[in-house]
Every structure is written in structure tokens, then in C-alpha cells.
Design an enzyme around this catalytic site. Structure first.
Site, mmCIF file in Angstrom:
data_model
loop_
_atom_site.group_PDB
_atom_site.id
_atom_site.type_symbol
_atom_site.label_atom_id
_atom_site.label_comp_id
_atom_site.label_asym_id
_atom_site.label_seq_id
_atom_site.Cartn_x
_atom_site.Cartn_y
_atom_site.Cartn_z
ATOM 1 N N GLU A 196 22.520 -16.594 2.444
ATOM 2 C CA GLU A 196 22.678 -17.602 3.491
ATOM 3 C C GLU A 196 22.250 -16.994 4.829
ATOM 4 O O GLU A 196 22.512 -15.814 5.087
ATOM 5 C CB GLU A 196 24.134 -18.080 3.572
ATOM 6 C CG GLU A 196 24.374 -19.180 4.590
ATOM 7 C CD GLU A 196 23.432 -20.357 4.437
ATOM 8 O OE1 GLU A 196 22.820 -20.757 5.449
ATOM 9 O OE2 GLU A 196 23.320 -20.867 3.296
ATOM 10 N N GLY A 247 16.823 -16.005 0.965
ATOM 11 C CA GLY A 247 16.885 -16.006 -0.484
ATOM 12 C C GLY A 247 15.526 -16.042 -1.149
ATOM 13 O O GLY A 247 15.339 -15.489 -2.241
ATOM 14 N N ASP A 290 17.775 -24.097 -3.840
ATOM 15 C CA ASP A 290 18.269 -25.341 -3.246
ATOM 16 C C ASP A 290 18.112 -25.299 -1.731
ATOM 17 O O ASP A 290 19.093 -25.305 -0.997
ATOM 18 C CB ASP A 290 19.748 -25.507 -3.646
ATOM 19 C CG ASP A 290 20.399 -26.714 -3.009
ATOM 20 O OD1 ASP A 290 19.676 -27.653 -2.640
ATOM 21 O OD2 ASP A 290 21.637 -26.700 -2.867
#
Length: 283
Positions: free
Chosen positions: A118, A144, A164
Site C-alpha cells: 500500500e 505492488g 486490484d
């Protein structure tokens, strides 16, 4: 552009599809004793209050998990997802929605590990607090997308990559495609799950087919694309119409389950007569 902060959308129809599939993937991995590694490239805050100002601004959860919570006729996959939500909240309570890293944490065994990435400062602090001292879980302040190289393949040759991104900028689409290629090049056996928003933009509409082309002949167990469309197109081209969960190397049981449950979800979560749940798969 898709303006996105997950706290405003937690528990909506897209969350339902994404987390239903995620729970199925984790339960399948848990069928073998050997440990596995999960990489969550865009982990978020980890959990979201349905009583927060953000959640109550649009109340999207009411047309998502809110339509499912008290039903008694849930199919197997939906029920498994809601069991994990209840496990996080407590029996019969729906105050919070667990994000992907929390669902992963709940299903991890001592021999498994999670790497959660994150970059948003507020979400990172919340995630670090939520995962503090949890064995097998590492929270990273890092991109990521670019971190896959260092973590693939895992020593056990078992793993799941969840991609995502918020798709706030157009480059997220190209970076998602590149990340899938990177993951499967380094680890052809990897289960790679990608959430894709259904929007009236060229990038969003093209990504599912581009992913199919990218994994063809590379993913050893093929692919599947689960699409849940719940809302009618709006004038001006704005709004989230639905979403896809694209999975490379899916478990052999996942296709049959989704083929049964996607139409049910479309009927229950649909906001117009054209709502549909469609499953496509290939080698």
C-alpha cells in the site's frame, strides 16, 4: 478517469464479486498442506466501517452486501464469503466490511504468508495497525506492481497474486497487464486474480480481452473471466456498471461454481432489467 477511494465503495457489488472469488481461491489453496504465498498488490486499509462518513455518502453497500446479509437462500460461494464477513464482525452483526488483506489473513494457516502493499499514507497506517504482530503477514510501503519480481516464485511453488488497483489513471491498465505477464513469466503456476471495473472507457473495455491474449498458452491451467453487470449505462459515460474478476490458473472447481452463482448474483444485485452474470473461460 475513475475517481476511487475504497472507503466510499466498500461492500458494493464489485466487492461482493471480488471477495467471493478471493475466498474460493484461498479455500482451494488450503486443501493442500504445503504453504503458499499471497501477494496483494493494492491492499488498502484492510477494513472499512459501514458507519463512516465515506460509506454513508453514497451508501453503495446497501445495493451490495446489504442485499445479501439477511437472506437465507445463499448459494455456496456467496455463503462462504458472508461467513468470513460475519467472522470479522461477530455473529449476526454487519458494522464493518473486511478488505482483501483481512479476508486473506483470516484464511491463512501458520505455514502461509501474505505480503500486502500500500502507498496511500492513511490506508497504510490503518493496515499496519490492523496487521500488527500477525504472524506470516508483512505490510509494505511500496508499489505492488514493481514488487512482484522480488517475491516470485515463492519457495513452495504455491501462490496467489491479487491485483486490484484503483484504475484512477489510465496507466493502471497497462501496468496491470504488464504485472500479469511478469507474474506468469516468473511463476507459470501462479494463481493470478485481477479485478477490473466495468466502465464506459476504452481501457476498461479492452483489458479483459488483452488479459486473455496475454495468458493464452502461458497459464498452465487456462483462465476464466467472471463478469457481473448490475447497472445501466449513464449519460455522459460515468459510473461503475459492474466488474470482472479475471483469474489465470483457476482451480478446477471455480468455473462450475461461478457459472451457477453469477446469474443468481445478477438477479439479486441487479439495478435494472439488463443485469447479468456471465462466465467465460479458455485454455
Amino acid at each position: 478517469m475513475f475517481a476511487y477511494r475504497h472507503a466510499f465503495h466498500a461492500g458494493n457489488h464489485a466487492d461482493v464479486l471480488k471477495h467471493l472469488v478471493l475466498v474460493q481461491l484461498l479455500q482451494h489453496l488450503n486443501q493442500k498442506e504445503k504453504g503458499y504465498r499471497v501477494i496483494d498488490t493494492h491492499a488498502g486499509a484492510g477494513a472499512y466501517s459501514l458507519r463512516s462518513e465515506q460509506a454513508n455518502k453514497k451508501l453503495e453497500w446497501l445495493d451490495g452486501i446489504g442485499r445479501l446479509w439477511e437472506r437465507k437462500d445463499l448459494p455456496k460461494g456467496v455463503a462462504a464469503y458472508l461467513d468470513e464477513v460475519e467472522r470479522f464482525n461477530g455473529p449476526g452483526v454487519l458494522k464493518n466490511v473486511p478488505g482483501s488483506p483481512t479476508l486473506i489473513r483470516q484464511l491463512l494457516r501458520p505455514q502461509d504468508e501474505l505480503h500486502a502493499f500500500e502507498v496511500h499514507p492513511t490506508d497504510l497506517r490503518a493496515l499496519e495497525k490492523l496487521m500488527a504482530e500477525v504472524k506470516g503477514v508483512k505490510v509494505h510501503l511500496a508499489d505492488g506492481f514493481t514488487s512482484l519480481k522480488a517475491l516470485l516464485p515463492p519457495p513452495t511453488r504455491r501462490g496467489l497474486v491479487l491485483i486490484d488497483p484503483p484504475y484512477e489513471i489510465k496507466t493502471d491498465y497497462a501496468r496491470t497487464l504488464a504485472a500479469v505477464r511478469e507474474a506468469l513469466t516468473r511463476f507459470p503456476e501462479a494463481v493470478v486474480a485481477v479485478w477490473i471495473p466495468q466502465l464506459q472507457t476504452v481501457e476498461a473495455q479492452q483489458l479483459p480481452q488483452r488479459l486473455r491474449n496475454a495468458v493464452k498458452g502461458v497459464a498452465k491451467k487456462g483462465w476464466l473471466d467472471a463478469q457481473l453487470s448490475v447497472a445501466a449505462p449513464q449519460d455522459g459515460g460515468f459510473g461503475l456498471l459492474g466488474s470482472h474478476m479475471f483469474v489465470a490458473n483457476p482451480p478446477h472447481t471455480l468455473g462450475a461454481l461461478l457459472a451457477q452463482e453469477l446469474p443468481w448474483l445478477a438477479e439479486v444485485l441487479g439495478q435494472y432489467e439488463g443485469a447479468k452474470g456471465v462466465l467465460q473461460a479458455g485454455a
